[in-house]
Write an enzyme that holds these catalytic residues in place. Structure first.
Site, PDB file in Angstrom:
ATOM      1  N   SER A  35      18.165  13.392  -9.213  1.00 17.15           N
ATOM      2  CA  SER A  35      17.307  13.284  -8.029  1.00 17.15           C
ATOM      3  C   SER A  35      16.055  12.453  -8.256  1.00 17.15           C
ATOM      4  O   SER A  35      15.502  11.891  -7.328  1.00 17.15           O
ATOM      5  CB  SER A  35      16.922  14.684  -7.546  1.00 17.15           C
TER       6      SER A  35
ATOM      7  N   LYS B  42      13.403  11.453  -2.489  1.00 16.81           N
ATOM      8  CA  LYS B  42      12.487  11.834  -1.412  1.00 16.81           C
ATOM      9  C   LYS B  42      12.308  10.718  -0.381  1.00 16.81           C
ATOM     10  O   LYS B  42      12.094  10.992   0.799  1.00 16.81           O
ATOM     11  CB  LYS B  42      11.132  12.233  -1.997  1.00 16.81           C
TER      12      LYS B  42
ATOM     13  N   GLU C  20       3.209  18.081   2.112  1.00 14.46           N
ATOM     14  CA  GLU C  20       2.924  18.937   0.965  1.00 14.46           C
ATOM     15  C   GLU C  20       3.809  18.455  -0.163  1.00 14.46           C
ATOM     16  O   GLU C  20       4.868  17.902   0.062  1.00 14.46           O
ATOM     17  CB  GLU C  20       3.192  20.397   1.301  1.00 14.46           C
TER      18      GLU C  20
END
Lengths: 414, 275
Positions: free
Chosen positions: A386, A92, A114
Site C-alpha cells: 500500500s 491514498k 485527518e
C-alpha cells in the site's frame, strides 16, 4: 450474496455502517452523496480522474513478483501490487484525487483531512495544491512526532498541519477534530476522509475510488496467467487499501480475501489495533462497526508500531465481510511486521511502509499454512504493497537499533 | 409515569418567560462532587432560583459535538472513573431537588448499555428523557421503541442546515421538545451570523407549530439568554456553567460553586427580564 447492492440506500451493510452523526452534517452528507452519484454516471468525470491517475499519479501500478521473498512463504508465488509507486508514495492518492474532483464540483474551496502516518495528509495536501484549494490536516500529536517527515511534506505543499493534543493523540482523535471542524465549516469545506469508514456515503465512495487496485490486479493476473489469483491480501487499519484490493473479487468466490490487522504486542495483551479480531460491535465516527471499546462503550486506545494502522475502528464493509465470513481477518504483531519489513528490504530491494509490512507478514504465514494444508498446490497470492517505507525510516532505525541514530539502543520505538 | 421535560417549559411559560436549561457533566469535578454541582445548578444552597431543567451530560471518549470546555471536563470525569451507571444517581439527585432532568450523551454508550435497559433505568431514576447529539431519527429504531416503552422524552437536534423536510420529520420523531442548534459549530463557540438561531426557530414554528423549541450552543450571559427566550421557549447553557468549575479546580477549590452560582444568577435573571 448480492454485494453490488450494498450498501443500501441508508448506507447500511446489513447491521453495519449507517450515519451516526450530528444533524448539522446531514445536509453535507446528502450533498456529497448526490454529487458522487451524479458524477459516477458521467463518463467525463471518470475520464478526468483516469487522466490524473495515468499522467499525474502514475497508474497502472506494476504487479511485481517477489520470488526470493516467496521462499519464506511455503510454495506460494507472491506478487506485490505496487501502490507504493504512486505519486506521493501510497494508495491514498487514488481516493484523494476522486474526492478532490468532487469537492470542486460542489463549489467548495477548502478541504480538511485527518491522517495517521501522514500518507493521506500528504495526498490531500498534494491534491489541494493541484486544484488550488485551502487545506488543513489534523494529526495526533504522537503521530506528528513519529512521522515528522510527512508533516514537513504537507507543510511544503502548503497545508496547515494541526497537532491534536486530545485523547490518545493519534488517528482517532485527529478524526474527532476534523469532524468538529467540519460541523462548523460545512458551507465551504469538504471533509476528505481517507479511510473506508465514517458516515455514509464515505465507505461506499472510498471503496469506489480505491476499486482501481483490484481492477488492475484482476487484469494483470489474467493477462499473465489467464486466471484469477487464489488469494488477495492487504493490511487493515480503517481498511481503504484492503477494500480496494478486495472490491472486484468480492463476487469471485474462488478468490480468498485476507485482511491483516495490527496486532501490536499481541491481541491477547490488549495492546493492539485489531478491531475485528479483538473488538466488538459499536458506533464510532459515524458508523456501526467493530471497535475497541470498554464495558461502558468508551473507545479504548489502540496500539501499533504503524501510525497508519493505529485506529480503534474499521470500515463497516470489512465488518460485514468478516461477519459473513467472505473475508478472513487475522492479527499480525509489531514483531512479525518488522521481520517482514526487513525481509522484503533484504530479499527484493523494496522498502515497504510498516503498514504494508503487516500484509507481508500475513502472506508469509498464509503461504506456510497453505503449504501444510494443500501440499501439492502452488497458490498465487497478490499482496497490496500500500505504501513505501521512506516515512518509516526513523521508526525502523530505532526498532533495529541501527548505528548512528541518536536514540541508538534505547529499546523503544519512536 | 415519568415527568415530561417540556413541563418545565410550560411552567416557565405560565410565568410569562422562557425556560433556562443548564448542562453539567456527571463525574466532574468528581463523581460525588458532580452531584453537588448539579444540586447547585438547581439552586440548592443559593439564594435565587435554579435552572428550570437540567441536562446531565454523560461523558464520552469521542465527543465530536462538544466544544473544548465541555470536552475538558468530560475527559477529567472519565479519568476520575465515571461510568454509565453513575448518570442514574445524578438524575436521582436532580429529581430530589424538584427539578426535571434529561440526559445528553453519545449513542454508543446507550447502545452498549442496551437501549431498553438504559431507558428503563433512566425512567426508574426519575429522568424525563434523552438528548442524542449523534443519533438522528433515521438510525433511532431501537431508541424510538425504548423511549415509547418507558414513556421518555426523546429530544433530537435540528440545525440551520436542516431542510424543511428534515425539520418536519425530525420534530415528528421527537417527544417533548426539539433542540435547535443555533450556530453551525460545536458547543461554546459562536461563529455564525446572529440571525441563524431566530431564523431556525421561525422555520420550526412554521413547519411544526406547537412544538416547544430549546436553543443551544453559544450562550453564556444573561443578556444573550434574554435575547434567545425572546423568540424560543428555552435557552440551553453548558460551557458557561463549566468554566467557573474549571477555574475553581485550578484555584485548588474544586468544591467552590460560588462562580457557578454567579453565572446562574445572571442567567436566571436574564430569562426573567421583561422585554
Amino acid at each position: 450474496m448480492n454485494h453490488i447492492s450494498l450498501p443500501d440506500q441508508a448506507g447500511h451493510f446489513d447491521a453495519f455502517g449507517g450515519r451516526y452523526v450530528p444533524e448539522a452534517l446531514i445536509a453535507a452528507l446528502n450533498q456529497l452523496e448526490a454529487e458522487f452519484d451524479r458524477a459516477s454516471l458521467e463518463p467525463a468525470f471518470w475520464q478526468e480522474l483516469d487522466e490524473l491517475r495515468r499522467n499525474y499519479s502514475g497508474r497502472p501500478t506494476p504487479l511485481t513478483e517477489v520470488p526470493k521473498f516467496a521462499q519464506h512463504c511455503g510454495r506460494a508465488r507472491i506478487f506485490l501490487k505496487r501502490e507504493d509507486l504512486n505519486h506521493t508514495g501510497s494508495h491514498k492518492i487514488n481516493n484523494v484525487l476522486g474526492q478532490a474532483l468532487l469537492t470542486r464540483r460542489m463549489g467548495k474551496t477548502r478541504v480538511i483531512a485527518e491522517t495517521g502516518a501522514g500518507q493521506h495528509g500528504v495526498a490531500t495536501a498534494t491534491a489541494a495544491a493541484l486544484l488550488g484549494m485551502e487545506c488543513r490536516v489534523y494529526m495526533g500529536r504522537v503521530d506528528t512526532d513519529r512521522q515528522a517527515l510527512n508533516v514537513a511534506r504537507m507543510q511544503l505543499l502548503g497545508a496547515e498541519v494541526v497537532a491534536v493534543e486530545s485523547g490518545s493523540q493519534t488517528l482517532k482523535d485527529a478524526m474527532n477534530e476534523a469532524m468538529r471542524d467540519w460541523v462548523a465549516s460545512v458551507d465551504n469545506t469538504h471533509y476528505l476522509i481517507g479511510t473506508v469508514g465514517g458516515p455514509h456515503p464515505f465507505p461506499k465512495m472510498v471503496r469506489e475510488f480505491q476499486r482501481v487496485i483490484s481492477t488492475e490486479i484482476k487484469a494483470q493476473v489474467r493477462e499473465r496467467f489467464d486466471r484469477l489469483p487464489d488469494a488477495v491480501a492487504a493490511c487493515v487499519g480503517g481498511g481503504s487499501n484492503a477494500i480496494g484490493t478486495f472490491a472486484d473479487f468480492i463476487d469471485e468466490p474462488e478468490v480468498a480475501l485476507y485482511g491483516f490487522e495490527a496486532g501490536g504486542d499481541g491481541v491477547e495483551t490488549g495492546r493492539h489495533a485489531a478491531s475485528i479480531q479483538g473488538g466488538s460491535i459499536g458506533v464510532l465516527h459515524g458508523m456501526r462497526t467493530y471497535i475497541l471499546q470498554d464495558a461502558d462503550g468508551q473507545t479504548m486506545e489502540s496500539h501499533s508500531i504503524s501510525a497508519g494502522l493505529d485506529y480503534p475502528g474499521v470500515g463497516p464493509e470489512h465488518a460485514w465481510l468478516a461477519a459473513t465470513g467472505r473475508a478472513h481477518y487475522e492479527a499480525v504483531t509489531d514483531t512479525e511486521a518488522m521481520a517482514a519489513f526487513q525481509l522484503l528490504c533484504r530479499t527484493e530491494g523494496i522498502m515497504p511502509a510498516i503498514e504494508s509490512a503487516h500484509a507481508l507478514a500475513g502472506v508469509i504465514r498464509l503461504g506456510q499454512r497453505l503449504a501444510v494444508e494443500q501440499p501439492h498446490a502452488e497458490p498465487l497470492i497478490v499482496a497490496c504493497l500500500s505504501g513505501r517505507g521512506d516515512k518509516d525510516v526513523d521508526t525502523a532505525i530505532t526498532y533495529f537499533g541501527l548505528p548512528g541514530h541518536p536514540d541508538l539502543y534505547t529499546g523503544g520505538v519512536a | 409515569m415519568t415527568l415530561s421535560s417540556s413541563a418545565a417549559f410550560s411552567a416557565a411559560s405560565a410565568e410569562g418567560r422562557g425556560a433556562l436549561v443548564g448542562y453539567l457533566p456527571v463525574g466532574y469535578p468528581s463523581v460525588a462532587g458532580s452531584l453537588d454541582a448539579l444540586r447547585a445548578l438547581c439552586g440548592v444552597g443559593g439564594d435565587g432560583p435554579g435552572v428550570d431543567l437540567v441536562e446531565i451530560g454523560l461523558p464520552y471518549s469521542d465527543p465530536i459535538m462538544d466544544g473544548p470546555v465541555i470536552q475538558q471536563a468530560g475527559t477529567k470525569a472519565l479519568e476520575r472513573g465515571v461510568h454509565t451507571s453513575d448518570v442514574f444517581a445524578a438524575v436521582e439527585a436532580v429529581r430530589e431537588t424538584g427539578t426535571p432532568a434529561v440526559v445528553m450523551t453519545y449513542w454508543n454508550l446507550v447502545d452498549r448499555y442496551g437501549a431498553d435497559a438504559f431507558a428503563r433505568d433512566l425512567a426508574n431514576a426519575g429522568g424525563s428523557g434523552l438528548i442524542t447529539p449523534d443519533l438522528i431519527p433515521d438510525e433511532a429504531e431501537d431508541w424510538l421503541a425504548a423511549s415509547e416503552n418507558h414513556e421518555l422524552d426523546r429530544i433530537f437536534l435540528v440545525s440551520p442546515s436542516s431542510t424543511d423536510e428534515r425539520i418536519r420529520s425530525t420534530v415528528a420523531a421527537c417527544r417533548g421538545w426539539v433542540y435547535a442548534t443555533s450556530v453551525m459549530g460545536v458547543t461554546g463557540t459562536r461563529t455564525s451570523s446572529p440571525s441563524a438561531a431566530p431564523e431556525l426557530v421561525a422555520r420550526i414554528r412554521e413547519l411544526a407549530p406547537g412544538t416547544p423549541v430549546g436553543v443551544g450552543l453559544g450562550v453564556s450571559t444573561g443578556d444573550q439568554a434574554a435575547d434567545v427566550v425572546g423568540y424560543a421557549d428555552a435557552v440551553i447553557v453548558g460551557s458557561a456553567f463549566i468554566k467557573p468549575l474549571l477555574a475553581a479546580e485550578k484555584a485548588g477549590r474544586p468544591d467552590d460553586f460560588s462562580g457557578l452560582r454567579a453565572v446562574l444568577a445572571d442567567l436566571t435573571a436574564g430569562v426573567r427580564r421583561r422585554p
